[in-house]
Write a protein that holds these residues in place. Structure first.
Motif, PDB file in Angstrom:
ATOM      1  N   UNK A  17      67.423   6.190 -21.061  1.00 16.36           N
ATOM      2  CA  UNK A  17      68.858   6.230 -21.321  1.00 16.36           C
ATOM      3  C   UNK A  17      69.125   6.154 -22.826  1.00 16.36           C
ATOM      4  N   UNK A  18      68.446   5.249 -23.510  1.00 19.03           N
ATOM      5  CA  UNK A  18      68.649   5.083 -24.951  1.00 19.03           C
ATOM      6  C   UNK A  18      68.189   6.318 -25.728  1.00 19.03           C
ATOM      7  N   UNK A  19      67.151   6.995 -25.235  1.00 22.53           N
ATOM      8  CA  UNK A  19      66.642   8.196 -25.897  1.00 22.53           C
ATOM      9  C   UNK A  19      67.448   9.436 -25.510  1.00 22.53           C
ATOM     10  N   UNK A  20      68.483   9.248 -24.700  1.00 19.76           N
ATOM     11  CA  UNK A  20      69.426  10.298 -24.303  1.00 19.76           C
ATOM     12  C   UNK A  20      68.811  11.397 -23.452  1.00 19.76           C
ATOM     13  N   UNK A  21      67.811  11.056 -22.649  1.00 23.45           N
ATOM     14  CA  UNK A  21      67.298  12.012 -21.685  1.00 23.45           C
ATOM     15  C   UNK A  21      68.228  12.081 -20.479  1.00 23.45           C
ATOM     16  N   UNK A  22      68.915  10.958 -20.207  1.00 22.86           N
ATOM     17  CA  UNK A  22      69.856  10.886 -19.101  1.00 22.86           C
ATOM     18  C   UNK A  22      71.151  10.258 -19.592  1.00 22.86           C
ATOM     19  N   UNK A  23      72.251  10.689 -18.985  1.00 21.58           N
ATOM     20  CA  UNK A  23      73.577  10.262 -19.426  1.00 21.58           C
ATOM     21  C   UNK A  23      73.854   8.793 -19.089  1.00 21.58           C
ATOM     22  N   UNK A  24      73.322   8.327 -17.955  1.00 27.51           N
ATOM     23  CA  UNK A  24      73.508   6.925 -17.580  1.00 27.51           C
ATOM     24  C   UNK A  24      72.162   6.321 -17.206  1.00 27.51           C
ATOM     25  N   UNK A  25      72.097   5.010 -17.236  1.00 30.63           N
ATOM     26  CA  UNK A  25      70.876   4.318 -16.848  1.00 30.63           C
ATOM     27  C   UNK A  25      70.627   4.497 -15.354  1.00 30.63           C
ATOM     28  N   UNK A  26      71.700   4.603 -14.596  1.00 31.27           N
ATOM     29  CA  UNK A  26      71.587   4.816 -13.164  1.00 31.27           C
ATOM     30  C   UNK A  26      70.919   6.162 -12.859  1.00 31.27           C
ATOM     31  N   UNK A  27      71.282   7.213 -13.604  1.00 29.60           N
ATOM     32  CA  UNK A  27      70.640   8.519 -13.429  1.00 29.60           C
ATOM     33  C   UNK A  27      69.163   8.463 -13.809  1.00 29.60           C
ATOM     34  N   UNK A  58      58.595  14.248 -18.204  1.00 28.33           N
ATOM     35  CA  UNK A  58      59.963  14.191 -17.709  1.00 28.33           C
ATOM     36  C   UNK A  58      60.323  15.543 -17.111  1.00 28.33           C
ATOM     37  N   UNK A  59      60.844  15.524 -15.889  1.00 32.61           N
ATOM     38  CA  UNK A  59      61.279  16.747 -15.218  1.00 32.61           C
ATOM     39  C   UNK A  59      62.788  16.638 -14.993  1.00 32.61           C
ATOM     40  N   UNK A  60      63.535  17.573 -15.589  1.00 32.40           N
ATOM     41  CA  UNK A  60      64.995  17.636 -15.401  1.00 32.40           C
ATOM     42  C   UNK A  60      65.326  19.048 -14.953  1.00 32.40           C
ATOM     43  N   UNK A  61      65.519  19.221 -13.663  1.00 34.95           N
ATOM     44  CA  UNK A  61      65.778  20.559 -13.149  1.00 34.95           C
ATOM     45  C   UNK A  61      64.547  21.426 -13.343  1.00 34.95           C
ATOM     46  N   UNK A  62      64.708  22.557 -14.007  1.00 35.04           N
ATOM     47  CA  UNK A  62      63.566  23.428 -14.297  1.00 35.04           C
ATOM     48  C   UNK A  62      62.879  23.037 -15.601  1.00 35.04           C
ATOM     49  N   UNK A  63      63.482  22.156 -16.344  1.00 41.67           N
ATOM     50  CA  UNK A  63      62.961  21.758 -17.654  1.00 41.67           C
ATOM     51  C   UNK A  63      61.889  20.678 -17.497  1.00 41.67           C
ATOM     52  N   UNK A  64      60.745  20.889 -18.137  1.00 43.71           N
ATOM     53  CA  UNK A  64      59.659  19.916 -18.117  1.00 43.71           C
ATOM     54  C   UNK A  64      59.297  19.559 -19.551  1.00 43.71           C
ATOM     55  N   UNK A  65      59.321  18.252 -19.840  1.00 41.53           N
ATOM     56  CA  UNK A  65      59.039  17.776 -21.188  1.00 41.53           C
ATOM     57  C   UNK A  65      57.854  16.819 -21.155  1.00 41.53           C
ATOM     58  N   UNK A  66      57.055  16.855 -22.199  1.00 44.34           N
ATOM     59  CA  UNK A  66      55.991  15.877 -22.397  1.00 44.34           C
ATOM     60  C   UNK A  66      56.240  15.260 -23.762  1.00 44.34           C
ATOM     61  N   UNK A  86      61.243   9.480 -29.917  1.00 45.43           N
ATOM     62  CA  UNK A  86      60.149  10.187 -29.260  1.00 45.43           C
ATOM     63  C   UNK A  86      59.750  11.404 -30.068  1.00 45.43           C
ATOM     64  N   UNK A  87      58.558  11.913 -29.752  1.00 45.51           N
ATOM     65  CA  UNK A  87      58.063  13.157 -30.342  1.00 45.51           C
ATOM     66  C   UNK A  87      57.552  14.018 -29.211  1.00 45.51           C
ATOM     67  N   UNK A  88      58.140  15.206 -29.054  1.00 45.37           N
ATOM     68  CA  UNK A  88      57.696  16.113 -28.004  1.00 45.37           C
ATOM     69  C   UNK A  88      56.406  16.793 -28.456  1.00 45.37           C
ATOM     70  N   UNK A  89      55.463  16.955 -27.541  1.00 42.84           N
ATOM     71  CA  UNK A  89      54.180  17.567 -27.899  1.00 42.84           C
ATOM     72  C   UNK A  89      54.359  19.055 -28.172  1.00 42.84           C
ATOM     73  N   UNK A  90      53.457  19.613 -28.973  1.00 45.18           N
ATOM     74  CA  UNK A  90      53.518  21.036 -29.318  1.00 45.18           C
ATOM     75  C   UNK A  90      53.368  21.917 -28.084  1.00 45.18           C
ATOM     76  N   UNK A  91      52.502  21.522 -27.160  1.00 43.84           N
ATOM     77  CA  UNK A  91      52.304  22.301 -25.939  1.00 43.84           C
ATOM     78  C   UNK A  91      53.585  22.325 -25.100  1.00 43.84           C
ATOM     79  N   UNK A  92      54.283  21.210 -25.050  1.00 40.42           N
ATOM     80  CA  UNK A  92      55.531  21.123 -24.295  1.00 40.42           C
ATOM     81  C   UNK A  92      56.601  22.013 -24.912  1.00 40.42           C
ATOM     82  N   UNK A  93      56.693  22.010 -26.227  1.00 42.58           N
ATOM     83  CA  UNK A  93      57.670  22.848 -26.923  1.00 42.58           C
ATOM     84  C   UNK A  93      57.370  24.323 -26.664  1.00 42.58           C
ATOM     85  N   UNK A  94      56.095  24.701 -26.761  1.00 40.50           N
ATOM     86  CA  UNK A  94      55.702  26.102 -26.546  1.00 40.50           C
ATOM     87  C   UNK A  94      55.997  26.537 -25.113  1.00 40.50           C
ATOM     88  N   UNK A  95      55.729  25.681 -24.140  1.00 43.97           N
ATOM     89  CA  UNK A  95      55.985  26.007 -22.736  1.00 43.97           C
ATOM     90  C   UNK A  95      57.483  26.159 -22.467  1.00 43.97           C
TER      91      UNK A  95
END
Length: 132
Positions: A17-27, A58-66, A86-95
């Motif tokens: 929640x703090x890193x803004x991956x989700x709008x609420x802590x409940x989500x 992290x999986x959000x819909x069709x989006x997958x992040x590492x 956080x720092x997204x991995x290069x492989x995740x960004x490329x995918x």
């Protein structure tokens, strides 16, 4: 951001929640309970303690992040501050870029008919909608 070494960690749902991956802590909690979040390649619970250096999938819909946890925070701040957690991995960004390009080339997976339906096809569509 908390850079204090005496802090052992932050709950996974609070950090997401703090890193803004989700709008609420409940989500964030629902995503964790639904198996959409993995910490260090293992299933996670909302109360799991996240520490600096942990890897999150992290999986959000069709989006997958590492992502790798760079800093800890239990407070939600502005977006520029959240990106520093956080720092997204290069492989995740490329995918993600590859998937975005695929969606763009396929028209977003929208199947559009070549022409408008004629009178007979329109009636068939209306009959189908009535049965549903």
């Amino acid at each position: 951001m908390t850079d204090n070494p005496t802090t052992p960690g932050v709950r996974a749902d609070v950090w997401l929640w703090a890193a803004r991956f989700f709008k609420t802590r409940s989500l964030a909690k629902q995503a964790i309970d639904g198996g959409k979040i993995e910490v260090n390649d293992a299933a996670c619970k909302p109360a799991k303690v996240v520490q600096v250096g942990d890897t999150l999938r992290i999986v959000r819909g069709e989006e997958r992040l590492v992502c790798v946890v760079v800093a800890l925070s239990a407070k939600r701040g502005p977006a520029p501050e959240a990106r520093k957690l956080y720092a997204e991995t290069d492989a995740s960004i490329a995918e993600r870029e590859r998937q975005r390009e695929d969606r763009r080339l396929t028209g977003g997976a929208l199947l559009r008919p070549d022409a408008r339906p004629d009178k007979r096809a329109r009636r068939l569509i209306q009959d189908l909608k009535k049965t549903l």
